[in-house]
Write an enzyme that holds these catalytic residues in place. Structure first.
Site, PDB file in Angstrom:
ATOM      1  N   GLU A  35      26.652  17.394  30.931  1.00 55.43           N
ATOM      2  CA  GLU A  35      25.387  18.134  30.859  1.00 55.43           C
ATOM      3  C   GLU A  35      25.677  19.596  30.553  1.00 55.43           C
ATOM      4  O   GLU A  35      26.083  20.343  31.448  1.00 55.43           O
ATOM      5  CB  GLU A  35      24.631  18.042  32.187  1.00 55.43           C
ATOM      6  CG  GLU A  35      24.024  16.690  32.475  1.00 55.43           C
ATOM      7  CD  GLU A  35      22.985  16.790  33.593  1.00 55.43           C
ATOM      8  OE1 GLU A  35      21.833  16.425  33.354  1.00 55.43           O
ATOM      9  OE2 GLU A  35      23.335  17.256  34.685  1.00 55.43           O
ATOM     10  N   HIS A  56      26.752  17.940  40.177  1.00 54.12           N
ATOM     11  CA  HIS A  56      25.718  18.411  39.248  1.00 54.12           C
ATOM     12  C   HIS A  56      25.777  19.933  39.167  1.00 54.12           C
ATOM     13  O   HIS A  56      26.077  20.612  40.151  1.00 54.12           O
ATOM     14  CB  HIS A  56      24.334  17.958  39.712  1.00 54.12           C
ATOM     15  CG  HIS A  56      23.267  18.161  38.692  1.00 54.12           C
ATOM     16  ND1 HIS A  56      22.660  19.388  38.489  1.00 54.12           N
ATOM     17  CD2 HIS A  56      22.709  17.313  37.784  1.00 54.12           C
ATOM     18  CE1 HIS A  56      21.774  19.275  37.513  1.00 54.12           C
ATOM     19  NE2 HIS A  56      21.782  18.033  37.070  1.00 54.12           N
TER      20      HIS A  56
END
Length: 251
Positions: free
Chosen positions: A168, A98
């Site tokens: 993302e 992430h």
């Protein structure tokens, strides 16, 4: 959306959630049956809640995952948690790479790849995150950055069963900003081409999630985009009503 690929709506609770948060999770479990025909549901709470949530979710339509893992199975790594420990607690998937881990902890592609392999070693799915920063986007480097992250972060042996890719854009996470539908389609198409080129038939079947300020108001539009096979949801996954509404946005 891509034909024949079942969508996944994954909630990343980040560093949020205490025991009292079980009430929201209970509401998700209670409402999951209404969206089960549209998508698979996954909630990734803090590690402190995984076991309790997994116990609640047994036999229900919501899976439980984790937000990170250490690449080693055990050892002198104070404060770290092995993939095997997370699987033992009930996690069926682990988010790795992430952007907040990459930025806050200096994690590079090689380490992300090792963590994905650790997830496999523990028998769970790896959700590998990629994404460009605002500066990289402004410099026109988006596709080069994503190509490098895909090449470096995805292990050999990746299949549609053991790996999910989550795109993302870093500049869209928690900002309320989202790329245009055209941008999302272009980038997800690029990712699909990379996956198919490297992993052949499996690459054509891998789920590619979109993440970055996904909310009920934009979910249906985003989920309708070609090669968008679900969403990695941040803040909106903390509320059952919002999380389930996003899932309802799947075609």
């Amino acid at each position: 959306m891509t034909d024949a690929i079942r969508p996944l709506i994954a909630g990343n609770w980040k560093m949020n959630g205490l025991k009292a948060s079980a009430a929201e999770f209970d509401a998700m479990l209670n409402g999951a049956a209404d969206v089960a025909t549209k998508a698979d549901l996954l909630v990734c709470p803090p590690a402190t809640l995984i076991a309790a949530f997994a116990d609640k979710a047994r036999g229900k339509k919501v899976a439980v995952g984790a937000q990170d893992c250490h690449p080693k199975a055990s050892g002198a790594h104070t404060g770290d948690i092995a993939a095997e420990m997370l699987a033992n607690a009930g996690a069926t998937a682990i988010i790795v790479g992430h952007s907040e881990r990459r930025a806050d902890h200096g994690e590079g592609d090689a380490l992300v790849r090792q963590k994905a392999e650790a997830a496999w070693r523990a028998g769970v799915t790896a959700i590998v995150c990629i994404g460009e920063t605002q500066a990289q986007r402004d410099a026109g480097q988006t596709l080069d950055i994503l190509r490098g992250q895909l090449d470096g972060s995805l292990p050999d042996g990746s299949t549609a069963a053991n790996l999910v890719v989550a795109y993302e854009p870093v500049w869209a996470i928690g900002t309320g900003l989202t790329p245009t539908v055209q941008d999302v389609e272009q980038i997800h198409g690029f990712i699909r081409e990379f996956l198919t080129s490297r992993f052949s038939v499996d690459g054509a079947k891998m789920r590619i999630l979109y993440g970055g300020s996904v909310k009920p108001s934009n979910a249906a539009e985003l989920m309708a985009v070609k090669n968008v096979n679900g969403a990695l949801v941040g803040g909106a996954s903390l509320k059952a009503a919002d999380f389930l509404a996003i899932a309802k946005g799947c075609p």
